[in-house]
Design an enzyme around this catalytic site. Structure first.
Site, PDB file in Angstrom:
ATOM      1  N   CYS A   1     -56.043  88.329 -82.630  1.00  0.00           N
ATOM      2  CA  CYS A   1     -54.785  88.973 -82.400  1.00  0.00           C
ATOM      3  C   CYS A   1     -53.875  89.813 -83.236  1.00  0.00           C
ATOM      4  CB  CYS A   1     -53.930  87.856 -81.510  1.00  0.00           C
ATOM      5  SG  CYS A   1     -54.843  87.655 -79.879  1.00  0.00           S
TER       6      CYS A   1
ATOM      7  N   HIS B   1     -50.593  93.780 -74.282  1.00  0.00           N
ATOM      8  CA  HIS B   1     -51.005  93.021 -75.582  1.00  0.00           C
ATOM      9  C   HIS B   1     -52.458  93.725 -75.868  1.00  0.00           C
ATOM     10  CE1 HIS B   1     -52.279  90.607 -78.915  1.00  0.00           C
ATOM     11  NE2 HIS B   1     -52.389  89.623 -78.217  1.00  0.00           N
TER      12      HIS B   1
ATOM     13  N   CYS C   1     -49.071  84.824 -82.954  1.00  0.00           N
ATOM     14  CA  CYS C   1     -50.210  83.712 -83.102  1.00  0.00           C
ATOM     15  C   CYS C   1     -51.561  84.421 -82.938  1.00  0.00           C
ATOM     16  CB  CYS C   1     -49.945  82.884 -81.712  1.00  0.00           C
ATOM     17  SG  CYS C   1     -50.088  83.764 -80.259  1.00  0.00           S
TER      18      CYS C   1
END
Length: 407
Positions: free
Chosen positions: A89, A363, A393
């Site tokens: 991510c 996202h 994160c």
């Protein structure tokens, strides 16, 4: 050490899964921000010394080093190199951080960094042996060092348990994220950073899989221009969220559902990064300077607490305090991640994700980190504030952070 500056920063709209970007090839999606940066900054592509692109699922249509293919698709010729990286991510933010540190070290003067993720055409987990939740994705030796293999949703649930967050307070954060995006969009705060994407859809109102089952003569094609994020629901309220089923645990034993977790979307983003000397040479007026970067490792079982030590670490590198930072982006992968960061840092929610976060706009994994820095650079310029910090994160227990300041 050289200063690394952000000359410009753009992103595509984020299309919802099976939405208006469903028939846009990931390589075309990745190329769009490059084309716009070239047009807006007026550079000859030959000045770009490297393109660094994050992509979390670099297989199938996102394989073959999409960081190299994107500038070719953008028409930049064969002289512009490119590389794809995967820090899960944090990939898009890592791309920017790597570009900045290359400039700071004097190895390069002008780079483009960003990321892409087409989560409709290349679904999350496609690169795992048994998907992201399957133990076949890691070697047996992994379990000699780590107790168990959890997915990110379970990590978010354990964070909520550890901090004692209930569903109602996480839903309040989610509703606020949606509201903030709606206000920001209505006020035009995204106008300078979101660039339209023209695409052709196969079959009006059909999913890609449906249209692919039709012959070429039967399928209809409709040209459309996507100008706005498709995932946000600014009218969302607490009552609506309270009726959504949980995503990762049974009712009464969990707190996360689609409404307080990040959206699955398609999109790309990119920033033009340069040394101060190069910016002056090309007549570019920088938006911001990249002050410092950080990356950390944390427990891979809970996995999503990385923004807390990453924030601490990047501040230590600069001798800055939280009070010296005006704006923050904390990626809303799950509401509990942001809530834990807020509790540990004591930062006011009013300074965080002020234009809405990933719960609202989504996202797109490899693109998100670059998009968050894009948001911050434009917001600093809009408001005249001085410094901003972005943190995320990352799966398997990592965290990343970047501080920028307006110039």
């Amino acid at each position: 050490m050289n200063d690394a500056v952000i000359v410009d920063a753009v992103r595509t709209p984020f299309g919802k899964r099976d939405g208006s970007l469903r028939d846009t090839h990931p390589q075309d999606l990745a190329a769009k921000p490059l084309e716009v940066l070239e047009e807006r900054a007026g550079f000859d592509p030959e000045v770009i010394e490297d393109v660094i692109y994050g992509c979390v699922t670099p297989i199938d249509e996102q394989g073959l080093n999409i960081g190299r293919i994107a500038p070719l698709v953008a028409g930049w010729g064969d002289g512009v190199p490119g590389v794809q990286l995967n820090r899960m991510c944090g990939s898009g933010q890592q791309a920017v951080n790597f570009a900045a540190t290359n400039v700071m070290a004097g190895q390069h003067d002008v780079l483009v960094a960003g990321g892409v993720e087409h989560m409709t055409r290349v679904p999350l987990g496609s690169d795992g042996a048994d998907g992201v939740d399957g133990e076949g994705a890691v070697t047996d030796t992994y379990f000699e060092h780590v107790d168990e293999l959890t997915h990110q949703g379970e990590g978010a649930e354990r964070i909520a348990e550890e901090y004692g967050f209930d569903r109602a307070e996480l839903d309040e954060l989610a509703v606020d994220s949606q509201r903030r995006w709606g206000e920001a969009w209505a006020e035009g705060r995204y106008d300078d950073q979101i660039v339209p994407v023209e695409t052709e859809l196969d079959g009006e109102g059909e999913s890609r899989s449906d249209s692919e089952n039709r012959t070429g003569s039967e399928a209809t094609r409709e040209t459309t221009v996507v100008e706005q994020d498709e995932h946000p629901r600014p009218e969302t309220d607490l009552e609506t969220l309270s009726n959504l089923p949980l995503s990762f645990r049974e009712e009464g034993n969990g707190v996360h559902h689609p409404g307080n977790s990040s959206g699955i979307v398609d999109g790309s983003s990119a920033l033009l990064i340069a040394s101060e000397a190069a910016a002056e040479e090309h007549g570019w007026e920088p938006m911001a300077r990249i002050v410092a970067t950080e990356v950390v490792g944390v427990d891979p079982v809970t996995m999503l607490t990385g923004p807390i030590p990453a924030t601490e670490g990047v501040l230590e590198k600069t001798d800055l305090e939280l009070e010296d930072i005006d704006l923050f982006e904390v990626n809303e992968a799950f509401a509990s991640v942001v809530a834990a960061w807020l509790e540990e840092t004591g930062v006011s929610w009013e300074q965080v994700n002020v234009n809405g976060g990933a719960i609202a706009h989504g996202h797109p994994l490899g693109a998100t980190g670059a998009a968050l820095l894009t948001k911050l650079a434009h917001e600093l310029e809009r408001t005249g504030q001085q410094r901003a910090l972005s943190t995320m994160c990352i799966g398997f227990g990592q965290g990343i952070a970047t501080i920028i300041e307006r110039v």
